[in-house]
Design an enzyme around this catalytic site. Structure first.
Site, short mmCIF file in Angstrom:
data_model
loop_
_atom_site.label_atom_id
_atom_site.label_comp_id
_atom_site.label_asym_id
_atom_site.label_seq_id
_atom_site.Cartn_x
_atom_site.Cartn_y
_atom_site.Cartn_z
N ASP A 209 0.60 -1.18 0.03
CA ASP A 209 0.14 -0.07 0.01
C ASP A 209 0.86 1.10 0.04
O ASP A 209 1.96 1.26 0.71
CB ASP A 209 -0.72 -0.07 1.14
CG ASP A 209 -1.88 0.93 1.27
OD1 ASP A 209 -2.86 0.72 0.59
OD2 ASP A 209 -1.90 1.83 2.05
N GLU A 272 1.74 -0.35 -4.79
CA GLU A 272 0.73 0.67 -5.45
C GLU A 272 1.47 1.97 -5.47
O GLU A 272 1.82 2.70 -4.20
CB GLU A 272 -0.25 0.59 -4.21
CG GLU A 272 -1.37 1.63 -4.70
CD GLU A 272 -2.13 2.19 -3.63
OE1 GLU A 272 -3.32 2.56 -3.94
OE2 GLU A 272 -1.55 2.33 -2.53
C1 NOJ Z 1 -4.58 2.88 -1.04
C2 NOJ Z 1 -5.69 1.94 -0.83
O1 NOJ Z 1 -5.78 1.42 -1.88
C3 NOJ Z 1 -6.67 2.70 -0.23
O2 NOJ Z 1 -8.10 1.86 -0.29
C4 NOJ Z 1 -6.33 3.23 1.06
O3 NOJ Z 1 -7.41 3.77 1.68
C5 NOJ Z 1 -5.42 3.94 0.99
N1 NOJ Z 1 -4.23 3.49 0.49
C6 NOJ Z 1 -4.93 4.15 2.60
O4 NOJ Z 1 -4.35 3.05 3.10
#
Ligand code: NOJ
Length: 545
Positions: A209, A272
């Site tokens: 993440d 991500e």
């Molecule tokens: C990215 C995630 O995909 C999202 O769903 C989340 O709210 C934020 N990061 C914070 O962790």
């Protein structure tokens, strides 16, 4: 059969993202769970063409969490939230995946914990607690205001004042998600241990993440205003994320994280990440000092400058060309058309009621590219965003005014009242009866059948599963490219983004259509190097030897 760990499996894998709350409920509480996922694994891959042929599953967070951000606020990295099951269920899920040759990726959230994580409870308990420095605490400015001007991604200041200890703590997202201080080596060591915990249990890797945020400028200076921002634009874009996003130190940390993955053969890190193609590429590191195995490229969903990327051949061509030009030669891109944070593809491209047709072409685009594709649950049946009445809204993040509930509604397995998802009341409302898996299952013209055929075909055609990409071309209406692996026929991919028929030029003279968005087109032949495509259609063409 348990596949032996094998490095590089991810290069040919087709991956599937499950949002665990929404895939399959097994105990009638209206919330999806791990037992439910186990029951549905044969749908993903039973080794036959009746299943989707998925090689790896990524589960959005499954750890104990107060669910302020539905699991992205972790209160224990080494356990399972009781809504989803237990460590025992997770062990069984890992074994059941492996029995089918499916790899399992979990979701690692290193930038922040929950404010209920024991580390943060200790940290906030007093200024001289040994864990104070595990998070980012700063004094107020003399006027009492926050230490700098950073905004939370979800809106509002990125700082919350703690009355008891008289300091602010930093949170890039909700105030319930305090940012860890990765400059403290103990934090890094503790977080890396959580990876080993899951690797020891057999997990095959992690989606990571917001990896680009884990290290900020050490002095936490103000971000400059964004000159392109206008009142009414989203608040989080009002400043340039210079000091708290893709900060150079992040890339060194990524390499240290990678070394933990390398302690365990065959494990994969998928980040991500956000940014330009060059910034995405940087997350891969170098051949000598590798970073992530894969870094997501979301540009088919949104690009800087476009909140929604248009489905237009020149735009798609540019995205592909930029990814090909920047991702280092030892790896490959990683695209997605959907995820749990964005409006679903069918809805994004439905302005003329033809979103579903575009979704068919998009499937052949995604699976025809040189990349490790990720499919978001329900994408394969064309699920659209669901309108959520105000009293049922759950998502606290308001970076889209309605939050992200519309793209997180339960999987539609059939047309029964519980949609085959639950015997209880679903945590989010269902969409209309259609689309659902049951109605598409036996229909050779359905989107589900198209996904199944395309995924299995991709495995059978080495040029598609591992070939290089070349001859990227086309015109205003079409985007075309070809793929080629040693000792295998080349395969061309052609996509017509216009609502008119189009003629696409291919890089070889003759071939046969192996799959097309319109089955009546499946026997078409290419002669004289041209393929006629129906409106909004797409096809894969195998070159004649
Ligand atoms: C990215 C995630 O995909 C999202 O769903 C989340 O709210 C934020 N990061 C914070 O962790």
């Amino acid at each position: 059969m348990v596949a032996a760990p094998q490095d590089g499996w991810w290069r040919e894998a087709v991956c599937y993202q499950i949002y665990p709350r929404s895939f399959q409920d097994s105990n009638g509480d209206g919330i999806g769970d791990l037992e439910g996922i186990i029951r549905r694994l044969d749908y993903l891959n039973d080794g036959t063409h009746r299943s989707l042929g998925i090689d790896a599953v990524w589960l959005s967070p499954t750890f104990p969490s107060p669910m302020a951000d539905f699991g992205y606020d972790v209160s224990d990295y080494c356990d399972v939230h009781p809504d989803f099951g237990s460590l025992e269920t997770m062990d069984r899920l890992i074994a059941e995946c492996h029995r089918r040759g499916i790899r399992l990726l979990l979701d690692w959230v290193p930038n922040h914990t929950s404010d209920r994580h024991p580390w943060f409870l200790e940290s906030r308990s007093s200024r001289n607690n040994p864990r104070r420095d595990w998070y980012i605490w700063r004094d107020p400015k003399p006027d009492g205001s926050p230490p700098n001007n950073w905004r939370s991604v979800f809106g509002g200041p990125a700082w919350t004042f703690d009355e008891a200890t008289g300091q602010y703590y930093l949170h890039s997202f909700l105030k319930e998600q305090p940012d860890l201080n990765w400059r403290n080596p103990d934090v890094e060591a503790a977080m890396l241990q959580t990876l080993r915990f899951w690797f020891e249990r057999g997990v095959d890797g992690f989606r990571i993440d917001v990896i680009g945020r884990i290290l900020k400028h050490p002095d936490l200076p103000d971000n400059p205003p964004n000159p392109a921002w206008r009142p009414g634009d989203r608040e989080r874009f009002s400043q340039l994320w210079i000091h708290n996003h893709n900060y150079p130190d992040v890339f060194d940390a990524v390499k240290r994280i990678r070394r933990v993955f390398d302690e365990y053969p065959g494990r994969v890190a998928v980040g991500e990440v956000f940014g330009s193609p060059a910034e995405i590429a940087r997350f891969y590191g170098t051949a000598e000092a590798p970073g992530l195995h894969l870094a997501f490229n979301f540009h088919f969903i949104h690009e800087e400058g476009h909140v929604v990327t248009p489905w237009e051949a020149p735009v798609l061509r540019r995205i592909i060309a930029n990814a090909e030009a920047t991702v280092p030669p030892f790896s490959q891109p990683c695209f997605a058309l959907n995820n749990h944070d964005r409006s679903r593809f069918v809805t994004r491209h439905n302005y003329d009621g033809r979103g579903y047709e575009r979704a068919r072409a998009a499937a052949l685009l995604l699976l025809g590219l040189r990349n490790t594709p990720f499919i978001y649950y329900g994408e394969e049946i064309g699920m659209a965003d669901v309108d959520i009445p105000p009293e049922r809204q759950q998502d606290p993040a308001r970076f889209r005014s309605i939050g992200r509930d519309p793209e997180r509604t339960p999987m539609q397995w059939d047309s029964t009242p519980g949609r085959g998802f639950t015997t209880g009341e679903p945590w989010l409302p269902f969409g209309p009866l259609s689309p659902n898996v049951a109605e598409q299952d036996g229909d050779p013209d359905s989107l589900l059948s198209l996904y199944r055929r395309a995924i299995w075909l991709r495995k059978e055609l080495p040029s598609l599963s591992r070939g290089a990409l070349f001859a990227l071309g086309g015109d205003d209406r079409t985007v075309t490219w070809a793929r080629s692996a040693a000792n295998a026929p080349a395969v061309a991919v052609a996509v017509n983004t216009s609502a008119e028929p189009a003629s696409a030029a291919l890089p070889f003279d003759a071939g046969r259509v192996a799959i097309s968005t319109d089955r009546s087109h499946d026997d078409a032949r290419v002669r004289g190097g041209r393929l006629e495509l129906p409106p909004l259609g797409a096809a894969w063409v195998v070159a004649s030897l």
